[in-house]
Scaffold this motif. Structure first.
Motif, PDB file in Angstrom:
ATOM      1  N   GLY A 230      74.072  89.611  60.036  1.00  0.00           N
ATOM      2  CA  GLY A 230      74.308  88.897  61.278  1.00  0.00           C
ATOM      3  C   GLY A 230      73.776  87.482  61.194  1.00  0.00           C
ATOM      4  O   GLY A 230      73.484  86.969  60.109  1.00  0.00           O
ATOM      5  N   LEU A 231      73.646  86.863  62.351  1.00  0.00           N
ATOM      6  CA  LEU A 231      73.228  85.473  62.427  1.00  0.00           C
ATOM      7  C   LEU A 231      71.712  85.374  62.543  1.00  0.00           C
ATOM      8  O   LEU A 231      71.114  85.941  63.457  1.00  0.00           O
ATOM      9  CB  LEU A 231      73.876  84.797  63.635  1.00  0.00           C
ATOM     10  CG  LEU A 231      75.406  84.717  63.624  1.00  0.00           C
ATOM     11  CD1 LEU A 231      75.919  84.210  64.968  1.00  0.00           C
ATOM     12  CD2 LEU A 231      75.894  83.818  62.490  1.00  0.00           C
ATOM     13  N   LEU A 232      71.094  84.682  61.590  1.00  0.00           N
ATOM     14  CA  LEU A 232      69.694  84.307  61.727  1.00  0.00           C
ATOM     15  C   LEU A 232      69.638  83.084  62.628  1.00  0.00           C
ATOM     16  O   LEU A 232      70.358  82.097  62.411  1.00  0.00           O
ATOM     17  CB  LEU A 232      69.089  83.971  60.365  1.00  0.00           C
ATOM     18  CG  LEU A 232      68.505  85.123  59.550  1.00  0.00           C
ATOM     19  CD1 LEU A 232      69.547  86.185  59.267  1.00  0.00           C
ATOM     20  CD2 LEU A 232      67.926  84.597  58.232  1.00  0.00           C
ATOM     21  N   VAL A 233      68.823  83.143  63.656  1.00  0.00           N
ATOM     22  CA  VAL A 233      68.666  82.017  64.584  1.00  0.00           C
ATOM     23  C   VAL A 233      67.179  81.717  64.723  1.00  0.00           C
ATOM     24  O   VAL A 233      66.323  82.529  64.354  1.00  0.00           O
ATOM     25  CB  VAL A 233      69.287  82.330  65.966  1.00  0.00           C
ATOM     26  CG1 VAL A 233      70.786  82.552  65.850  1.00  0.00           C
ATOM     27  CG2 VAL A 233      68.613  83.541  66.601  1.00  0.00           C
ATOM     28  N   GLN A 234      66.870  80.562  65.257  1.00  0.00           N
ATOM     29  CA  GLN A 234      65.478  80.166  65.391  1.00  0.00           C
ATOM     30  C   GLN A 234      64.740  81.101  66.350  1.00  0.00           C
ATOM     31  O   GLN A 234      65.346  81.717  67.231  1.00  0.00           O
ATOM     32  CB  GLN A 234      65.390  78.713  65.836  1.00  0.00           C
ATOM     33  CG  GLN A 234      65.890  77.751  64.757  1.00  0.00           C
ATOM     34  CD  GLN A 234      66.065  76.328  65.255  1.00  0.00           C
ATOM     35  OE1 GLN A 234      66.119  76.070  66.450  1.00  0.00           O
ATOM     36  NE2 GLN A 234      66.148  75.389  64.320  1.00  0.00           N
ATOM     37  N   ALA A 235      63.448  81.243  66.134  1.00  0.00           N
ATOM     38  CA  ALA A 235      62.636  82.157  66.935  1.00  0.00           C
ATOM     39  C   ALA A 235      62.839  81.883  68.420  1.00  0.00           C
ATOM     40  O   ALA A 235      62.791  80.732  68.868  1.00  0.00           O
ATOM     41  CB  ALA A 235      61.165  82.003  66.570  1.00  0.00           C
ATOM     42  N   GLY A 236      63.078  82.932  69.177  1.00  0.00           N
ATOM     43  CA  GLY A 236      63.316  82.789  70.606  1.00  0.00           C
ATOM     44  C   GLY A 236      64.745  82.429  70.953  1.00  0.00           C
ATOM     45  O   GLY A 236      65.108  82.363  72.140  1.00  0.00           O
ATOM     46  N   ALA A 297      66.414  77.508  55.629  1.00  0.00           N
ATOM     47  CA  ALA A 297      67.105  76.431  56.332  1.00  0.00           C
ATOM     48  C   ALA A 297      66.950  76.562  57.840  1.00  0.00           C
ATOM     49  O   ALA A 297      66.738  75.582  58.552  1.00  0.00           O
ATOM     50  CB  ALA A 297      68.586  76.412  55.947  1.00  0.00           C
ATOM     51  N   VAL A 298      67.046  77.798  58.341  1.00  0.00           N
ATOM     52  CA  VAL A 298      66.904  78.020  59.784  1.00  0.00           C
ATOM     53  C   VAL A 298      65.448  77.859  60.210  1.00  0.00           C
ATOM     54  O   VAL A 298      65.149  77.224  61.225  1.00  0.00           O
ATOM     55  CB  VAL A 298      67.434  79.417  60.172  1.00  0.00           C
ATOM     56  CG1 VAL A 298      67.204  79.700  61.657  1.00  0.00           C
ATOM     57  CG2 VAL A 298      68.927  79.533  59.844  1.00  0.00           C
ATOM     58  N   ALA A 299      64.531  78.383  59.431  1.00  0.00           N
ATOM     59  CA  ALA A 299      63.111  78.301  59.784  1.00  0.00           C
ATOM     60  C   ALA A 299      62.610  76.863  59.789  1.00  0.00           C
ATOM     61  O   ALA A 299      61.747  76.493  60.591  1.00  0.00           O
ATOM     62  CB  ALA A 299      62.279  79.141  58.812  1.00  0.00           C
ATOM     63  N   ALA A 313      65.491  88.241  58.399  1.00  0.00           N
ATOM     64  CA  ALA A 313      65.109  87.626  59.676  1.00  0.00           C
ATOM     65  C   ALA A 313      63.702  88.046  60.076  1.00  0.00           C
ATOM     66  O   ALA A 313      62.876  87.224  60.492  1.00  0.00           O
ATOM     67  CB  ALA A 313      66.111  88.001  60.762  1.00  0.00           C
ATOM     68  N   ALA A 314      63.408  89.334  59.940  1.00  0.00           N
ATOM     69  CA  ALA A 314      62.082  89.837  60.321  1.00  0.00           C
ATOM     70  C   ALA A 314      60.994  89.240  59.446  1.00  0.00           C
ATOM     71  O   ALA A 314      59.913  88.895  59.926  1.00  0.00           O
ATOM     72  CB  ALA A 314      62.064  91.361  60.222  1.00  0.00           C
ATOM     73  N   ALA A 315      61.265  89.097  58.143  1.00  0.00           N
ATOM     74  CA  ALA A 315      60.262  88.556  57.228  1.00  0.00           C
ATOM     75  C   ALA A 315      59.918  87.115  57.552  1.00  0.00           C
ATOM     76  O   ALA A 315      58.789  86.669  57.336  1.00  0.00           O
ATOM     77  CB  ALA A 315      60.759  88.669  55.786  1.00  0.00           C
ATOM     78  N   TYR A 316      60.874  86.361  58.090  1.00  0.00           N
ATOM     79  CA  TYR A 316      60.646  84.956  58.411  1.00  0.00           C
ATOM     80  C   TYR A 316      60.328  84.725  59.889  1.00  0.00           C
ATOM     81  O   TYR A 316      60.187  83.591  60.319  1.00  0.00           O
ATOM     82  CB  TYR A 316      61.865  84.122  57.996  1.00  0.00           C
ATOM     83  CG  TYR A 316      61.821  83.706  56.546  1.00  0.00           C
ATOM     84  CD1 TYR A 316      61.319  82.461  56.166  1.00  0.00           C
ATOM     85  CD2 TYR A 316      62.250  84.563  55.542  1.00  0.00           C
ATOM     86  CE1 TYR A 316      61.268  82.080  54.841  1.00  0.00           C
ATOM     87  CE2 TYR A 316      62.205  84.199  54.202  1.00  0.00           C
ATOM     88  CZ  TYR A 316      61.705  82.951  53.867  1.00  0.00           C
ATOM     89  OH  TYR A 316      61.639  82.586  52.544  1.00  0.00           O
TER      90      TYR A 316
END
Length: 382
Positions: A230-236, A297-299, A313-316
């Motif tokens: 799925g899509l990794l997005v910024q936290a929150g 890149a997202v983080a 996603a969870a790891a980052y």
């Protein structure tokens, strides 16, 4: 009243790894084959004497074969600086200055990039199809190597566990997306390739792609796990990205995977389903080559979104918008299954220690891990 702990075992996995039948173990241990079968199927709880005989026959300790389901040991450990509070953490443990220290396996600390020792050196002449290599290691050591292509970050957990449990085994992991891995397999450059390709027209996972890439031989697909892509997005999720359609919104920028990557196929299919042209998505042609590069890149804020897996996603510490469950299989030409190093590597997929690592990582359905999920036969002639 406290319920009695259940005695568990991994006798079948150890026996299979050693290439022994139930009768072989029974003969060495001085028990019946039915006893071995009963232990493996959890229908018979062995006495201490029988457990010791079986362990001796296999050349291992009793505690390597048998354990109580509720008997996992616990220790006290000091958290390393920066360990976040309030959530379950995967950690690495070390005894430092007389105390245990727990380092959280999150973000960049969850993965390692290191220099790989060379097995030899040589020079390829222009136009040549072969080269002379001067070995830097023993020939016997090099011979026991399995070459594996793939892109799943969980591969490193699998490889490390396999090498630890099989001291003579070596695995060289070639990073490659699914299509590139199958091409390397077709060229005879690797023993096995990790594949996570989904055909949206038929709903099939991996099989049609393997059949097209390797039409002339029988290929076995062994499941590593089913993961959520799925899509990794910024936290929150500050931009409230809820679907692939939101990627076309003003101000949203993504990174994408290279052509041939399974994650790119997931994104393209999701955009088609939503009726969104790729030209409308900022960053569609901004390519990175790997799941971790997407997360980084997202983080870092370089992108607002990119396709990878729930585990990454969870790891980052990133948000995750699920798009599709995809089966990650290991494609292996059938003739390689007779090679001892390949059998040792595959047997680790059923080992409780590796499965526990995969469960701790999260984002993987391991119900079929280690199963042969498909056998792809040569294309029909005529």
């Amino acid at each position: 009243m406290k319920t009695e702990s259940r005695l568990r075992n991994n006798l079948r996995e150890v026996r299979t790894r050693l290439g022994m039948s139930q009768q072989d173990v029974a003969a060495l241990a001085g028990v019946t084959r039915q006893t071995i079968s009963g232990v493996e199927s959890d229908l018979y709880t062995p006495s201490a004497a029988v457990a010791m005989k079986i362990a001796r026959a296999l050349g291992c300790r009793v505690e390597d074969l048998f354990w109580f389901e509720e008997d996992a040991p616990e220790i006290e450990a000091a958290p390393a600086r920066g360990a976040p509070a309030g959530s379950s953490l995967r950690v690495a443990l070390g005894r430092v200055g007389g105390r245990w220290v727990a380092h959280p396996l999150i973000g960049d600390q969850a993965f390692r990039t290191e220099m790989i020792p060379a097995d030899g050196v040589g020079t390829l002449a222009p136009g040549a199809s072969s080269m002379r290599v001067r070995l830097l290691d023993d020939l016997e050591t090099v011979t026991g190597t399995v070459i594996l292509a793939g892109c799943s970050p969980a591969t490193s957990l699998w490889v490390r566990a396999a090498q630890r449990w099989n001291p003579g085994l070596r695995v060289h992991w070639v990073f490659a997306n699914s299509t590139a891995g199958l091409e390397a397999l077709r060229r005879g450059e690797v023993h096995a390739a990790g594949v996570h390709l989904h055909d949206p027209d038929t709903g099939e996972h991996n099989v049609p792609f393997v059949r097209r890439a390797l039409p002339d031989g029988t290929v076995v697909l062994v499941n590593l796990g089913t993961w959520e892509e799925g899509l990794l997005v910024q936290a929150g999720n500050p931009l409230s990205i809820r679907s692939a359609a939101d990627l076309a919104a003003r101000g949203v920028r993504i990174v994408n995977r290279e052509p041939g990557a399974g994650s790119r196929g997931v994104l393209e299919h999701a955009l088609r389903r939503e009726g969104v042209p790729t030209a409308a998505v900022s960053g569609f042609d901004d390519v990175v080559t790997g799941h971790l590069e997407v997360a980084q890149a997202v983080a870092s804020g370089r992108a607002h979104a990119g396709v990878s897996t729930a585990a990454v996603a969870a790891a980052y510490g990133l948000g995750f918008v699920p798009l599709l469950q995809v089966r990650y299989d290991i494609a292996i030409p059938k003739e390689y299954l007779d090679e001892a190093p390949v059998r040792q590597l595959l047997s680790m997929l059923n080992h409780r220690r590796f499965r526990a690592q995969l469960e701790a990582l999260g984002g993987y359905d391991i119900r079929r891990t280690g199963d042969i999920v498909a056998t792809v036969e040569p294309a029909a002639q005529g």
